[in-house]
Write a protein that holds these residues in place. Structure first.
Motif, PDB file in Angstrom:
ATOM      1  N   GLY A 333      55.779  19.688  25.600  1.00 57.61           N
ATOM      2  CA  GLY A 333      55.322  20.638  24.881  1.00 57.61           C
ATOM      3  C   GLY A 333      55.126  20.611  23.087  1.00 57.61           C
ATOM      4  N   GLY A 334      54.341  21.041  22.635  1.00 54.31           N
ATOM      5  CA  GLY A 334      54.210  20.627  20.968  1.00 54.31           C
ATOM      6  C   GLY A 334      54.778  18.800  20.146  1.00 54.31           C
ATOM      7  N   HIS A 335      55.197  19.194  19.312  1.00 53.30           N
ATOM      8  CA  HIS A 335      55.214  17.991  19.276  1.00 53.30           C
ATOM      9  C   HIS A 335      56.316  17.188  19.880  1.00 53.30           C
ATOM     10  CE1 HIS A 335      58.914  20.166  16.974  1.00 53.30           C
ATOM     11  NE2 HIS A 335      59.431  18.809  16.981  1.00 53.30           N
ATOM     12  N   LYS A 336      57.344  17.314  20.697  1.00 59.39           N
ATOM     13  CA  LYS A 336      57.590  16.635  21.210  1.00 59.39           C
ATOM     14  C   LYS A 336      57.271  16.252  22.504  1.00 59.39           C
ATOM     15  CE  LYS A 336      61.356  19.388  23.095  1.00 59.39           C
ATOM     16  NZ  LYS A 336      61.280  20.731  21.579  1.00 59.39           N
ATOM     17  N   SER A 337      55.928  16.392  23.098  1.00 54.39           N
ATOM     18  CA  SER A 337      54.704  15.623  24.034  1.00 54.39           C
ATOM     19  C   SER A 337      54.393  13.951  23.082  1.00 54.39           C
ATOM     20  CB  SER A 337      53.347  16.774  23.644  1.00 54.39           C
ATOM     21  OG  SER A 337      52.766  16.628  22.457  1.00 54.39           O
ATOM     22  N   TRP A 338      54.567  14.161  21.696  1.00 50.61           N
ATOM     23  CA  TRP A 338      54.489  12.366  21.450  1.00 50.61           C
ATOM     24  C   TRP A 338      56.078  11.870  20.663  1.00 50.61           C
ATOM     25  CZ3 TRP A 338      54.926  12.431  16.328  1.00 50.61           C
ATOM     26  CH2 TRP A 338      54.757  12.697  15.689  1.00 50.61           C
ATOM     27  N   SER A 339      56.259  12.814  20.764  1.00 49.24           N
ATOM     28  CA  SER A 339      57.965  12.488  19.326  1.00 49.24           C
ATOM     29  C   SER A 339      58.325  11.682  19.937  1.00 49.24           C
ATOM     30  CB  SER A 339      58.132  13.466  18.377  1.00 49.24           C
ATOM     31  OG  SER A 339      58.510  14.333  19.259  1.00 49.24           O
ATOM     32  N   VAL A 340      59.077  11.524  21.062  1.00 58.56           N
ATOM     33  CA  VAL A 340      60.370  10.550  21.920  1.00 58.56           C
ATOM     34  C   VAL A 340      59.973   9.597  22.952  1.00 58.56           C
ATOM     35  CG1 VAL A 340      61.123  12.969  22.514  1.00 58.56           C
ATOM     36  CG2 VAL A 340      60.459  12.043  23.954  1.00 58.56           C
ATOM     37  N   ILE A 341      58.370   9.751  22.718  1.00 64.96           N
ATOM     38  CA  ILE A 341      57.784   8.368  23.681  1.00 64.96           C
ATOM     39  C   ILE A 341      57.788   6.807  22.818  1.00 64.96           C
ATOM     40  CG2 ILE A 341      55.704   7.319  24.253  1.00 64.96           C
ATOM     41  CD1 ILE A 341      54.122  10.473  24.571  1.00 64.96           C
ATOM     42  N   SER A 342      57.782   6.504  21.550  1.00 65.82           N
ATOM     43  CA  SER A 342      57.802   5.516  21.264  1.00 65.82           C
ATOM     44  C   SER A 342      59.439   4.722  21.135  1.00 65.82           C
ATOM     45  CB  SER A 342      57.969   5.589  19.834  1.00 65.82           C
ATOM     46  OG  SER A 342      58.966   6.461  19.149  1.00 65.82           O
TER      47      SER A 342
END
Length: 474
Positions: A333-342
C-alpha cells in the motif's frame, strides 16, 4: 481545541486526495471505514502520533494513560538511531481505576518531574490517550506548567485514539511539532544547501542509505522529521532552504505550514526505486540552486546520478537469470504499491497484483502506468482465502507484504518477503533496491521450497518408511 484541530486536518488543503472529496466526506476524515471501539489497536490516532514522533531519539516519550496503551515500545518499528537510545524506553503514567475517579493530572505532573530528574532529557513529549481525555485531564496546562517549572520543553501531543485513524494521528503529531518545537531554536550554522526530509522514519536504517548521497553533493540534512532525529535538529528545522515530503501523505500539513510560516518550498518524492531516487536528487538540486545554492550543484548531481545508476542496474541485472519470469503478489500500500515495481521489472519479474491501500491518487496513477494500464492489477483489500488460492494455484510465486499476512504464504508453501515497516533490511536509495532484489533471490531460490512443495510420502503411497498408515494393512 482538539475538535477544531481535527476538523482543520480533515480539510487539509495540501492533500490532493482530501480536496477531491465532497465537503461532507471531508468531515469524515481519512479512515476508509468507521472505527470500532475496543478494536482500534494498531490503527488509532494515538498510535499514529506515537510512531510519527518516537524516532526523535534523545527525548522522553511519556504516555499518559493505562499501561496497555504503551505496550512494548522497544524497537517496535525498527526505527534506527545513530546515537541516543532513550527513545526506545517505555514511559507511562500507568493510570488505574482510582485515577479515573480522581483525575490523572497530579500523577502526570509527578511522572514528568521524576523522568526529568532521572533521565535529564532535552525535552519530554506527553501523549494523551483515550481514558484521560474522556475524564477531562488537561495535558496542555500540565505541560505548560512543567515547562516553566523545569526549564525545558514539555510537549503535549493531544491525539487520543478515539478521535480517528492512525493517519490522522500522524498529522496530529506533526501539529505538536509545529505548535511547540519547530522554530524554537535558532541555529548558528544555517547554509544555502540545508534541507529537511519530512515523513521519513529511518526504518531499518533507510535514511543512512540516502544521507551519503546528499553528503557527496554537499547537501546538508538539517533535520529528518523524524528518523534518527534529535530535538535540537527538529527545533531548528525552520532554517532549511527546501523540504522534501516523502510520498506518504502522513505529514503533509507540516510541509504546507512550514512553507506558509517560513517560506520553505516543498516537493514530494520517494527513495524507493532507482529512477525515483534520481528524480528526488534532481528536484532537490534544482530547488536549492533557485534558493541560492552554487549553480554547479545541478551538474554535479547529474554526474552522481549517472555513476550510481550504472552501478545499481549492473548489480540488479546480475540476478536476472535467477529471477526472470517469476510472478509477484505485492500486498503493501501507499507509495510502495508502485515504487518497487520498476526494480522488479528490471530483473524480468512480473507483478500480478499490487495493493493500493492507503495510496494517494498519484500513487494509483503511477501504479497503473507501471502495470500497463491494467486496472484489474490494482486491488484494495484481498481476502485471506483469495491470497492463499493465488499462491497455491501458482498465480504468484512469492508474496511481498507485511508480517500479518506472512502465514498465508507459508501455509501455501510459497516464499514470502517482508516489505513493511517491521522488516530487518533497508530498501531505500540505489543500494536499497539492490538489497531488495538480493533478498528476493534468497527467498525464491532457497532450496527448501523444492522439498516442502513435494507431496509427503504418506500422501503419495500411504506408507511411511515401511510402516503401515493407521487403519490400513502394511
Amino acid at each position: 481545541m482538539l475538535k477544531e484541530k481535527v476538523q482543520e486536518l480533515f480539510n487539509e488543503p495540501g492533500c490532493e486526495k482530501n480536496q477531491a472529496k465532497s465537503a461532507s466526506d471531508r468531515k469524515k476524515g481519512c479512515a476508509t471505514k468507521g472505527l470500532t471501539p475496543g478494536a482500534a489497536a494498531g490503527g488509532c490516532a494515538y498510535d499514529g502520533a506515537l510512531i510519527a514522533l518516537q524516532p526523535i531519539t534523545d527525548v522522553v516519550h511519556l504516555v499518559h494513560g493505562p499501561i496497555a496503551c504503551l505496550g512494548n515500545a522497544w524497537d517496535n518499528r525498527h526505527a534506527a538511531s545513530s546515537g541516543s537510545q532513550l527513545y526506545r524506553m517505555g514511559f507511562t503514567t500507568d493510570m488505574g481505576e482510582l485515577d479515573v475517579v480522581y483525575g490523572g493530572e497530579k500523577k502526570l505532573w509527578k511522572a514528568i518531574r521524576d523522568v526529568i530528574a532521572d533521565r535529564d532529557p532535552p525535552a519530554v513529549f506527553v501523549y494523551q490517550t483515550c481514558v484521560p481525555a474522556l475524564i477531562g485531564d488537561d495535558i496542555e496546562k500540565v505541560c505548560e506548567a512543567a515547562t516553566e517549572k523545569f526549564g525545558r520543553p514539555v510537549v503535549p501531543v493531544n491525539a487520543p485514539g478515539f478521535v480517528g485513524s492512525k493517519n490522522l494521528g500522524n498529522k496530529l503529531g506533526g501539529e505538536a511539532l509545529l505548535d511547540y518545537v519547530i522554530g524554537t531554536v535558532e541555529p548558528d550554522d544555517a547554509g544555502p544547501t540545508d534541507v529537511n526530509i519530512i515523513g521519513e522514519y529511518n526504518l531499518s536504517g533507510e535514511l543512512w542509505q540516502v544521507k551519503p548521497l546528499l553528503e557527496k553533493l554537499g547537501i546538508r540534512l538539517r533535520a529528518c522529521i523524524t528518523g534518527d532525529a534529535k530535538f535540537r535538529d527538529v527545533a531548528s528545522a525552520h532554517r532549511a532552504r527546501v523540504n522534501m515530503m516523502v510520498c506518504s501523505q502522513a505529514m503533509i500539513n507540516v510541509g504546507r505550514k512550514m512553507q506558509e510560516r517560513w517560506g520553505i518550498p516543498y516537493f514530494e518524492g520517494s527513495f524507493y526505486g532507482i529512477e525515483d531516487t534520481s528524480d528526488v536528487l534532481r528536484t532537490m538540486a534544482k530547488m536549492l540552486v533557485e534558493r541560492g545554492a552554487p549553480a554547479d550543484l545541478v551538474d554535479r548531481t547529474e554526474a552522481l546520478i549517472a555513476e550510481e545508476e550504472e552501478k545499481a542496474w549492473a548489480a540488479i541485472r546480475a540476478f536476472r537469470p535467477r529471477l526472470e519470469g517469476r510472478k509477484v503478489l505485492l500486498y503493501t500500500g501507499g507509495h510502495k504499491s508502485w515504487s518497487v515495481i520498476s526494480a522488479l521489472h528490471e530483473v524480468g519479474m512480473e507483478v500480478v497484483r499490487t495493493s493500493v491501500r492507503k495510496a494517494t491518487v498519484n500513487d494509483k496513477a503511477r501504479a497503473l502506468d507501471l502495470m500497463d494500464g491494467d486496472e484489474s492489477a490494482l486491488v484494495g483489500q484481498i481476502p485471506a482465502p483469495e491470497m492463499y488460492r493465488m499462491l497455491e494455484d501458482g498465480e504468484a510465486d512469492i508474496m511481498l507484504s507485511g508480517g500479518r499476512t506472512q502465514f498465508i504464504a507459508l501455509k501455501a508453501r510459497r516464499p514470502w518477503l517482508d516489505i513493511n515497516q517491521e522488516r530487518h533490511y533497508a530498501y531505500a536509495g540505489y543500494i536499497g533496491m539492490v538489497e531488495l532484489v538480493r533478498q528476493l533471490d534468497k527467498a525464491i531460490n532457497n532450496p527448501m521450497w523444492a522439498l516442502i512443495q513435494k507431496d509427503a510420502p504418506w500422501d503419495a503411497d500411504g506408507v511411511v518408511h515401511g510402516t503401515a498408515v493407521q487403519g490400513e494393512e502394511g
